[in-house]
Structure formats: C-alpha cells, structure tokens
Scaffold this motif. Structure first.
Motif, PDB file in Angstrom:
ATOM      1  N   ARG A 142       0.871  -1.552   0.083  1.00  0.00           N
ATOM      2  CA  ARG A 142       0.095   0.235  -0.288  1.00  0.00           C
ATOM      3  C   ARG A 142       0.616   1.109   0.172  1.00  0.00           C
TER       4      ARG A 142
ATOM      5  N   GLN B 185      -3.811   6.687   4.936  1.00  0.00           N
ATOM      6  CA  GLN B 185      -4.395   4.614   5.604  1.00  0.00           C
ATOM      7  C   GLN B 185      -2.908   4.464   4.654  1.00  0.00           C
TER       8      GLN B 185
ATOM      9  N   PHE C  33       2.758   4.486   6.335  1.00  0.00           N
ATOM     10  CA  PHE C  33       3.017   3.889   7.362  1.00  0.00           C
ATOM     11  C   PHE C  33       3.315   5.509   8.578  1.00  0.00           C
ATOM     12  N   ILE C  34       3.068   4.841   9.537  1.00  0.00           N
ATOM     13  CA  ILE C  34       2.273   6.034  11.208  1.00  0.00           C
ATOM     14  C   ILE C  34       3.112   6.837  10.964  1.00  0.00           C
TER      15      ILE C  34
ATOM     16  N   ARG D 256       2.119   9.320   8.811  1.00  0.00           N
ATOM     17  CA  ARG D 256       0.705   9.756   8.641  1.00  0.00           C
ATOM     18  C   ARG D 256       0.936  11.132   9.480  1.00  0.00           C
TER      19      ARG D 256
ATOM     20  N   LEU E 265     -10.928   9.031  20.311  1.00  0.00           N
ATOM     21  CA  LEU E 265     -12.669   8.888  20.124  1.00  0.00           C
ATOM     22  C   LEU E 265     -12.821   9.591  20.932  1.00  0.00           C
ATOM     23  N   SER E 266     -12.525   8.265  22.435  1.00  0.00           N
ATOM     24  CA  SER E 266     -13.251   9.738  24.023  1.00  0.00           C
ATOM     25  C   SER E 266     -13.113   9.007  24.548  1.00  0.00           C
TER      26      SER E 266
ATOM     27  N   ARG F  54      -8.778   4.340  15.526  1.00  0.00           N
ATOM     28  CA  ARG F  54      -9.194   5.594  16.766  1.00  0.00           C
ATOM     29  C   ARG F  54      -8.901   4.549  18.503  1.00  0.00           C
ATOM     30  N   VAL F  55      -9.069   5.637  18.824  1.00  0.00           N
ATOM     31  CA  VAL F  55      -8.013   5.222  20.310  1.00  0.00           C
ATOM     32  C   VAL F  55      -9.243   5.677  21.188  1.00  0.00           C
ATOM     33  N   VAL F  56      -9.500   4.790  22.314  1.00  0.00           N
ATOM     34  CA  VAL F  56     -10.459   4.875  23.008  1.00  0.00           C
ATOM     35  C   VAL F  56      -9.773   4.490  24.677  1.00  0.00           C
TER      36      VAL F  56
ATOM     37  N   VAL G 187      -9.786   1.053  18.147  1.00  0.00           N
ATOM     38  CA  VAL G 187     -10.891   0.376  17.459  1.00  0.00           C
ATOM     39  C   VAL G 187     -10.731  -0.169  16.092  1.00  0.00           C
TER      40      VAL G 187
ATOM     41  N   PRO H 130       1.910   0.737  19.372  1.00  0.00           N
ATOM     42  CA  PRO H 130       0.490   0.923  20.044  1.00  0.00           C
ATOM     43  C   PRO H 130      -0.204   0.578  18.505  1.00  0.00           C
TER      44      PRO H 130
ATOM     45  N   SER I  49      -3.320   1.215  17.106  1.00  0.00           N
ATOM     46  CA  SER I  49      -4.082   1.837  16.463  1.00  0.00           C
ATOM     47  C   SER I  49      -3.136   2.472  15.184  1.00  0.00           C
ATOM     48  N   GLN I  50      -1.835   2.932  15.277  1.00  0.00           N
ATOM     49  CA  GLN I  50      -1.097   3.251  14.711  1.00  0.00           C
ATOM     50  C   GLN I  50      -0.814   1.965  13.647  1.00  0.00           C
ATOM     51  N   GLY I  51      -1.504   1.666  12.968  1.00  0.00           N
ATOM     52  CA  GLY I  51      -0.358   0.396  12.011  1.00  0.00           C
ATOM     53  C   GLY I  51      -1.388   0.410  10.917  1.00  0.00           C
ATOM     54  N   ILE I  52      -0.630  -0.140   9.884  1.00  0.00           N
ATOM     55  CA  ILE I  52      -1.677   0.038   8.845  1.00  0.00           C
ATOM     56  C   ILE I  52      -2.658  -1.496   8.591  1.00  0.00           C
TER      57      ILE I  52
ATOM     58  N   ALA J 268      -1.034  -4.014  10.877  1.00  0.00           N
ATOM     59  CA  ALA J 268       0.888  -4.737  10.677  1.00  0.00           C
ATOM     60  C   ALA J 268       1.603  -3.249  12.123  1.00  0.00           C
TER      61      ALA J 268
ATOM     62  N   PRO K 270       3.922  -0.615  14.034  1.00  0.00           N
ATOM     63  CA  PRO K 270       4.460   0.216  13.302  1.00  0.00           C
ATOM     64  C   PRO K 270       5.650  -0.406  13.991  1.00  0.00           C
ATOM     65  N   LEU K 271       5.946  -1.054  15.303  1.00  0.00           N
ATOM     66  CA  LEU K 271       7.443  -0.850  15.815  1.00  0.00           C
ATOM     67  C   LEU K 271       7.943  -2.164  15.010  1.00  0.00           C
TER      68      LEU K 271
ATOM     69  N   ASN L 223       6.106  -4.058  12.925  1.00  0.00           N
ATOM     70  CA  ASN L 223       5.809  -5.556  11.467  1.00  0.00           C
ATOM     71  C   ASN L 223       5.306  -6.301  12.016  1.00  0.00           C
ATOM     72  N   TRP L 224       4.994  -6.916  13.512  1.00  0.00           N
ATOM     73  CA  TRP L 224       4.390  -8.035  13.058  1.00  0.00           C
ATOM     74  C   TRP L 224       3.071  -7.492  13.367  1.00  0.00           C
ATOM     75  N   VAL L 225       2.341  -9.030  12.034  1.00  0.00           N
ATOM     76  CA  VAL L 225       0.615  -8.926  11.607  1.00  0.00           C
ATOM     77  C   VAL L 225       0.145  -9.363  12.911  1.00  0.00           C
TER      78      VAL L 225
END
Lengths: 811, 105
Positions: free
Chosen positions: A526, A546, A549-550, A553, A807-808, B18-20, B29, B50, B52-55, B62, B64-65, B67-69
């Motif tokens: 991607r 999306q 890579f973070i 982004r 998000l919350s 997104r993060v809750v 989530v 984290p 939540s920051q991955g693709i 995946a 981000p640190l 690349n574990w899936v």
C-alpha cells in the motif's frame, strides 16, 4: 462433491505442490498420494550428508505420516503405480490398488542411469538415489574394503566422500579428464581433484568402464585398455534420466522428459507434472530450486487461480562436501564472443573466473572462496550491466563499500554463537537450527521464523549463505522476477509502468487493474502504490493517508514507547537566536523530555504525546518553522559547512547554496529517504560524499556527487560531473532527484538504484543530454508546486483533529 | 460493565483506527474496508507497540514498531509469531460505535 486429485510420486516436488495447493485452496480436493518408497517425503538432496554421517534420516524427513493424515490426504506408501487409464481416469498399482481422479499430478522423478556393461546387475553394484541405496552403502562400508564410484560428477563425488568418511578405500572413475566438467572448468576441476586427493580419495581420469567383474558378487572393475581394479562395492553415479515410463505407457507425449507447458500441464489437460520427470521448454531440471518454482505454479493452476506461469529457471551449483567450497552458474567456459576475468591464488586455494558477454555476467565458476557466488548469480539473473563495477567485480560485493559486514563472511567457519543479525540478535546457531528443525528452504521462510535479515537487511547475504551451506547448495533462491509483495505477481517496475501507461489514478483502480489478490493490499504494497501514484500524478492523485506508514501519516517519528519526535526544518542547518528561543519555548511548554541535535544538523524534540503534536505545530508554525520531514521517505536535510563566509579554506558559499538546495527540494516525496550536503572545499566537512546528492565546492566550481549513504552499508558517492555555477547545481539536483523519483523502486535508496542502473546511465541522462536534463528538472518543479505545502500548518489549522485525539475517554 | 457509546463510525477512517482512552489503558478500535469494527488493547503482544497506529488490511493490522501482523478478530499474532493481545466486544448500531470493555486480565 469435491474433485479428486491423485499424486503419483511422494517426493519433494510433488509434495511441495500439495503444500502450496493447501495454502491456496485447502478444501478443493480429496487428495490421494502414491509413493513407491516405504517412507514419507524426505529431503533427497541431503542424502549425501546422511551417507557422510553428518545427518540422520530423521533430520531429513520433510513430511511424516501425521502431516498426511492431518491434511486429510490418503497416502499409499510403498506402492508403485503401473497403469493410468486416461479414459476412465483411474490409476492402478502393482498390487491392484486403484484410485480414480479428476486431476492427476505426475511427479515420478528420475532414475539413475546404469551404464550398459556386462556385470552391471551383480550384487554389490548400486546407484545413489534413495534411502535404500544409502542403507546398502552403509552396510557395505561395514563389511567391505574397496569401493569404486563410477562418475566424477556432483553425485559421484558426494558418494565417494561419504564412503571414504565411512572408512572405505575409494576410487573414483571418470570418463572425462575434468571432474564435474558440466559445472567446473579444467582449472577449478583440478583444484577440486587435488583437495579430494588430500582427503585420501583415488582418481582414475579418462577411463571408460568395460565390464564389472565377479561371479556371485562384484569383485572388480575392468576398463578399456585392460586395467582392472578390485572392488567390493560399485556405485554408479553417471547421471539421471527423467522417469517417463508410466507417462509413456499412458500415451502422454514425452521427449527426454514428460513435456509440459508453462502451466505445468501435460498434453492431457487433466494431467499435470512437476519435478525431475518434466521437460519444460526443452530442459529437464535436477535441482531443487526450479522444482519448487514449478510446484508453486502448478499449485496455482490446480487451485484454479490461473494467473501464474513457469518460465524456466537459471540454476547454480554447489557441492555438498563439507569443507569444499565451489560454485558455478551459467556458461563459465565462454567462447569467442565472451571475455574472462580470472583470479587464481593457488597457495590460498582460491580460483575465480567470471565470464562476461556484452558487459553482463554470462557465467561464473569459483573454487575455495564462494562468498560472492550468490551476488554474481543475482547480477547474472537480473542481467545487470557491470561495466561500472568491473574493476572491483572480482573482489566481491563488500569491496563496493560495505561497513564491515563483508569481512565476517565465511559462514562455515563461524561459531554457532556468532551473531548474524545484529538488529534482532540472531546467532548462526539459531538460524541453522531453524533451517533444519523447521525444514526451511527460502530466505522468506528464515525471515518469518527467525526474524534474521527481516529488519535492516544487511545480513541477507550471510543468511543466504547459511541456507546454502546448511541445505548444501541448491536451496530455493529468490526467483528471478521478484513481485512487489504477496498481493500480486507483478514487479515494482511493471506496476509503476502500468500506472503511467494506463493512466491509473487511484489505489482502487490500480489494484483492480492488476487484479490484486487481496482487495485491500497489505502493509507492504500500500505505501509503495501510494508513492507510485503520487509521483506519477502529482497534480491529480489524492494522497491516501491510510496507506502511509504511521510516521508519514502523523508527520512525526514514532518512538518505542508510542510517543513521537518532532524536528522542525532549519534551512541548511543555519539558525538564529529567535528561532532557537522559539524552539526552547515549545520544548518547555510541552514538557519535552529530551532535546537532541541530530546527525543532519537539526534539533529533535523527543517524547511528544500524539495529541500534543497539532498544538506544537501551530506554535512552531507561528514562529516561522515548517516540517523537517525527518519522518518521511522524502527530502530530509541539506547538511552544510560554513563555507567561504567564515572558513579560511572555503572556496564557495556552501551554506547559502545548501539553503537554496533545501528551499528547492523540501516537501518532495522520494522512493526512500533522500539526504544532501554541501561542503565549501574538498576537506568536505559536511560529508557530502556519503549523501544521496552531495556538492563539494572547489575553486573553479562545484563537484556533484550522487548515490552515497552512511548507515548500514556505507557507500561513498560516485562523481557525476563538475559544473561552474550555482544555477547549474540546482538544475542538476532537480533532474537527478526526478530521475530517482521516477525510476527508483519504493524503499530503494539512491545507492542500490545507482548500482542497478549504472553510473553511465545516470550520466547519460543528466550530464550528456542537456535537453533531457531540463525536461526532468521541469517535471520536478511542476511536482513541487503541489508538494511544498507545510503539512504541519495544515494539520494545526484543521478543524477536525482526527486521529491525533482519542475517539473518546471512558472509565 | 455495560455497552458504552464511544463515537460515530464515520469518525474512524476506513482501513484505520482510533483510540479510546480508558482507566485500564488505551483500546484501539479498528474499521475495515467492509466497515467491520474490532477492538483490541492498543498494545502489540511483541513489545507493546500501539496497534492503532498500524496499517490495516483485511482483518489484520501491522504493528508500526516491528511489523508484527495481528489478527483483529482474536487479537493474536499471525504465524510464525505468537502472542495475543486482549480483545473487546464492539458493535455498531445506527452509525454509532458501542464498546464493551473486557475486564478479564
């Protein structure tokens, strides 16, 4: 009801096809396997180490009975299929067992060739092909003294070595006057013979066998000319022939082997064939790597996916005799149309010969030092023009600029505790254990199971050598055509070209056009696709956040604890008290735990919480800063020295030049990170000769350097040319960056890009073709119109803070 | 615990997360291309990265640190890596996302 698939031949190629098939379509078939040997599937190429006592039968088993039953496969061991009724679609064995099929896979392998001389059926005369043969050799070594091996090829020498290690007195008889003449030239053959003689083997070269002598049991071998020698055991290892008996009896078209097309289909569309029994485009292969490639293609078609083709393989050879390193590939003899580069150091026992044709490697043979075999093989398969590498080619890859990894290369001599992968702390012993214990064959498998070579990749060569060394040579090397990722069969170059030619302008149309296997793509393709679309259609493509890579982004570098680092752009590394004060204020306001000067002359604010990023950017933006792009596959920094404004040695104003370069190029996205530097004199304090683009000022102008990098594998730049004015520096820089942006593969830095296309090519595009250079530079300027928008300011001003805030909050 | 409304589905990007924030740590989530929604502790079983920051692709993310899936349905690493992160029940009703945080260790 499920269709029925019958496999005849329980060997490596056939079972590998089943494994690949089960991955693609686990429930497509009821599978039945017939094997004539009384074992599960084992690794035939490792029979030599078993004979030599270095491995056991258990070590080399690939699939045991449990594997067949857990995959619902019916296995008939020790049953030889003697009849295929193609009309009724039934196969029948010697003992009358039968099975019907919807599709049939023939993997009958090959038979050892037995030379037609009197006495060749005497007890004590054997071939070297399977576990049964090894058992008989081991038995003979306990009861008898004299062994004669007929055939001085790969297999014969491995057998001879094993028998010698088992205590027999061994003579190798060879028809030709060079050992392994299909893999070695006379010089390397002689060196091999010498070292085998040192181990106690005897040789009879250029001898043709006339008869095997004996009544009840073999007693000797007689040659043309009358010489007769004693023998209690005779091993025939003069070659193999594809086993086509069954196919022929079923009326399938066979020549030397069973003829198949590029989908591994025989002339009967219901019948496929893989392995040593096959003849594809006129060639029958006897090494593992091509057979595994065939297996993969065949499985694809059995799973009715229908998009894969086998287009033949280039092969290389290594001998599985511990302590002897030899390698050959391609045409290493050469003719009138080729040239040789030869290195021979008899005292060190090293010989290398590279055959070149039209400036490309046509073949290579090496003895004693085979460390670079894999590299030469890759250059050969990729048909790389080696003119620019030529003077260092013979000395190996590490001579092109390797920061010390190249010297630790002799894998055989390495201790098990020696660290191979420095990123993940993986030692040689771990890798070897995984290769044997988990039955790994490919680099990808080793990466998945051990993590070795999966981070920075600098140990890839070592891991490949460990694979070759452990498996004995013909392990599955990376296929010639390397696809972008598991989502597609197409290469980076094909995808990018397709995007341009077919005017594909969104992720979805690109993935649809190339029939991506996974609709979403993956974390590997991607970001690459996003880059290709963005660099091809700078004014039209809408960046897909999306698929970034973070770091790209979030426009900041993620750290190990999930916080981020922020690096504002400081043009050319020159700053002032007001800027420093603003950075200090921001650092205090957001309680930044660490402030650090980077290697690229910028200031790094580390440990920032993600939700603080937009607020910090707003403050920095008000103080006049833009993003430093220290997180991106993008223009990073232009490092400078103070130049002639202050320095008594300075020849030009390198600081101002650096600022101009950075103002011109900031914001541009590139296949990988792109670093620059400008030094004011040849003392080169800005280290311009390890940058992607470096300027070294001299009294008469500016030297332009390209393709350098520090990091894992240090590579000094190549001198592109010398120019006289700053305007020219800027234009050449823009043109070079654009060329790299358009041709570099995603995550390929300028150093490997330059080595791939060659310096001559880049000179031709940038230096020798002024109008081409101007067009490239124009395309760069055009793209920059859309790229030079500060992402920090954009995000700071956006109403919706989006992913930067939770998000919350609950609980 | 009972279901808690945490936001609109539209606030989570497709193929994103997104993060809750909760007292017990962050929950990620995720939203797939087909609008399926999953929730996991925002901590990779490997080194706590984290997620939540991955693709995000298909039902996977995946890290981000390194690349574990990680499979989103069960929260477990895809082979040959092993390890799981805690999963939470999550549902979408009338465009709103509801979370049922797991209290199990």
């Amino acid at each position: 009801m499920r269709e029925k698939l019958v496999l005849i031949g329980n060997g490596m190629a056939g079972v590998r096809t089943l494994e690949e098939l089960l991955k693609l379509a686990p429930d497509a078939y009821d599978i039945t396997v017939f094997g004539s040997e009384p074992y599960g599937n084992y690794n035939r190429i490792l029979l030599s180490p078993v004979l030599a006592g270095e491995k056991t039968i258990d070590d080399i088993m690939l699939n045991d009975d449990a594997w067949y039953s857990s995959n619902g496969i019916t296995l008939h061991k020790g049953k030889k299929v003697t009849k295929i009724d193609r009309r009724k679609r039934i196969v029948t064995t010697e003992d009358g067992t039968d099975a019907s099929y919807d599709r049939l896979l023939l993997a009958t392998g090959s038979n050892p060739f037995v030379i037609p001389v009197p006495g060749n059926n005497l007890p004590g005369v054997i071939t070297f092909r399977d576990i049964y043969d090894v058992d008989r050799m081991l038995e003979a070594s306990q009861n008898y003294k004299h062994a004669v091996v007929i055939g001085g090829g790969l297999l014969g020498l491995e057998a001879a070595n094993g028998l010698k290690l088992r205590g027999m007195n061994v003579t190798v008889v060879h028809l030709m006057d060079t050992l392994m003449e299909r893999q070695l030239d006379p010089v390397a053959g002689a060196m091999l013979k010498k070292s085998l003689e040192d181990r106690g083997l005897h040789f009879l070269m250029a001898h043709s066998t006339e008869a095997i002598v004996g009544d009840e049991h073999v007693k000797g071998v007689r040659f043309k000319g009358g010489l007769e020698i004693a023998a209690d055991l005779v091993v025939m290892a003069v070659g193999i022939r594809p086993n086509t008996d069954l196919a022929k009896s079923a009326g399938l078209h066979c020549e030397r082997g069973i003829v198949v097309n590029d989908t591994m289909q025989t002339y009967d569309p219901r019948i496929y064939s893989v392995g040593e029994c096959v003849q594809h485009r006129g060639i029958a292969y006897g090494l593992v790597a091509p057979l595994f490639e065939q297996a993969k293609v065949c499985a694809n078609h059995l799973a009715q996916l229908g998009y894969s083709r086998y287009e033949g393989s280039l092969t290389s050879t290594k001998l599985k005799v511990t302590g002897i390193d030899l390698f050959s590939a391609g045409d290493f003899i050469g003719d009138d149309s080729t040239e040789d580069i030869v290195l021979k150091d008899a005292a060190r026992g090293v010989y290398k010969k590279i055959v070149l044709k039209d400036n490309k490697i046509h073949g290579a043979v090496m003895y004693g030092d085979t460390v670079d075999g894999a590299w030469y093989f890759q250059l050969m398969r990729d048909e790389i023009d080696v003119s620019d590498l030529r003077e260092n080619l013979m000395f190996g890859q590490h001579h092109l600029g390797d920061s010390g990894h190249g010297q630790t290369n002799r894998v055989a001599a390495m201790e098990d505790s020696a660290e191979v992968c420095g990123c993940n702390g993986i030692c040689k012993g771990d890798i070897v254990k995984a290769i044997i214990g988990k039955k790994l064959f490919t680099l990808e498998e080793v990466r998945a199971h051990t993590k070795a070579s999966s981070s920075c990749g600098s140990c890839t060569g070592l891991v490949e050598q460990l694979l070759a060394h452990t498996l004995g040579g013909d392990y599955s090397q990376t296929p010639k055509k390397k696809s972008m990722c598991g989502c597609t069969e197409f290469t980076h170059d094909e995808v990018r070209e397709g995007i341009r030619v077919n005017r594909l302008k969104t992720m979805q149309t690109a993935r649809d056009f190339f029939q991506w296997k996974n609709p979403d793509g993956c974390q590997s393709c991607r970001p690459a696709l996003n880059y290709y679309l963005l660099s091809t259609w700078p004014s039209e493509y809408v960046d897909d956040a999306q698929s970034r890579f973070i770091n790209e982004r979030a426009h900041a570098n993620i750290q190990k604890d999930g916080t981020y680092s922020v690096i504002p752009r400081i043009w050319g590394g020159e700053t002032n008290p007001a800027e420093l004060r603003a950075i200090a204020d921001v650092a205090e306001k957001y309680e930044v735990p660490t402030v650090k000067i980077t290697g690229g002359q910028r200031i790094d604010l580390l440990g920032v919480k993600k939700e603080d990023l937009p607020k910090m950017w707003a403050d920095l933006s008000r103080a006049g800063f833009v993003s430093g792009h220290a997180y991106g596959k993008a223009l990073r920094t232009v490092k400078t020295c103070v130049g002639k404004t202050w320095c008594r040695f300075g020849t030009q104003d390198s600081t101002t030049l650096g600022i101009k370069l950075e103002k011109l190029t900031w914001g541009s996205w590139t296949p990988h990170k792109f670093k620059m530097a400008a030094s004011g004199c040849p003392r080169n304090c800005a280290e311009a000769t390890i940058k992607d683009f470096g300027v070294v000022c001299v009294d008469s102008g500016y030297e332009l350097h390209v393709g350098g990098n520090g990091g894992v594998k240090v590579r000094a730049t190549d001198l592109l040319c010398k120019v006289e004015t700053e305007e020219e520096v800027l234009e050449y820089c823009a043109a070079f960056m654009q060329l790299y942006r358009e041709e570099g593969r995603y995550l390929e830095r300028t150093a490997p890009y330059l080595e791939r296309v060659g310096l001559s090519y880049v000179k031709q595009k940038i230096v020798e073709d002024p109008s081409g250079r101007k067009i490239l530079a124009e395309r760069f300027y055009e793209s920059q119109k859309y790229a030079q928008v500060d992402p920090w300011k954009q995000h700071a001003e956006a109403e919706d803070q989006g992913e930067f805030v939770p998000l919350s909050k609950i609980g | 615990m009972s279901w808690i409304e945490v936001g609109e589905l539209a606030e989570i990007p497709r193929l994103g997360a997104r993060v809750v924030r909760t007292a017990g740590g962050n929950i990620a989530v995720f939203r797939t291309a087909t609008d399926a929604v999953f929730a996991l502790d925002d901590k990779c079983p490997h080194k706590g990265g984290p997620l939540s920051q991955g693709i995000v692709f298909e039902n996977r993310v995946a890290c981000p640190l390194h690349n574990w899936v990680i499979d989103l349905q069960e929260g477990c690493a895809v082979g040959p890596d092993t390890g799981c992160t805690r999963k939470h029940e999550v549902k979408v009703e009338a465009g709103k996302v509801f979370l049922l945080p797991s209290t199990a260790a």
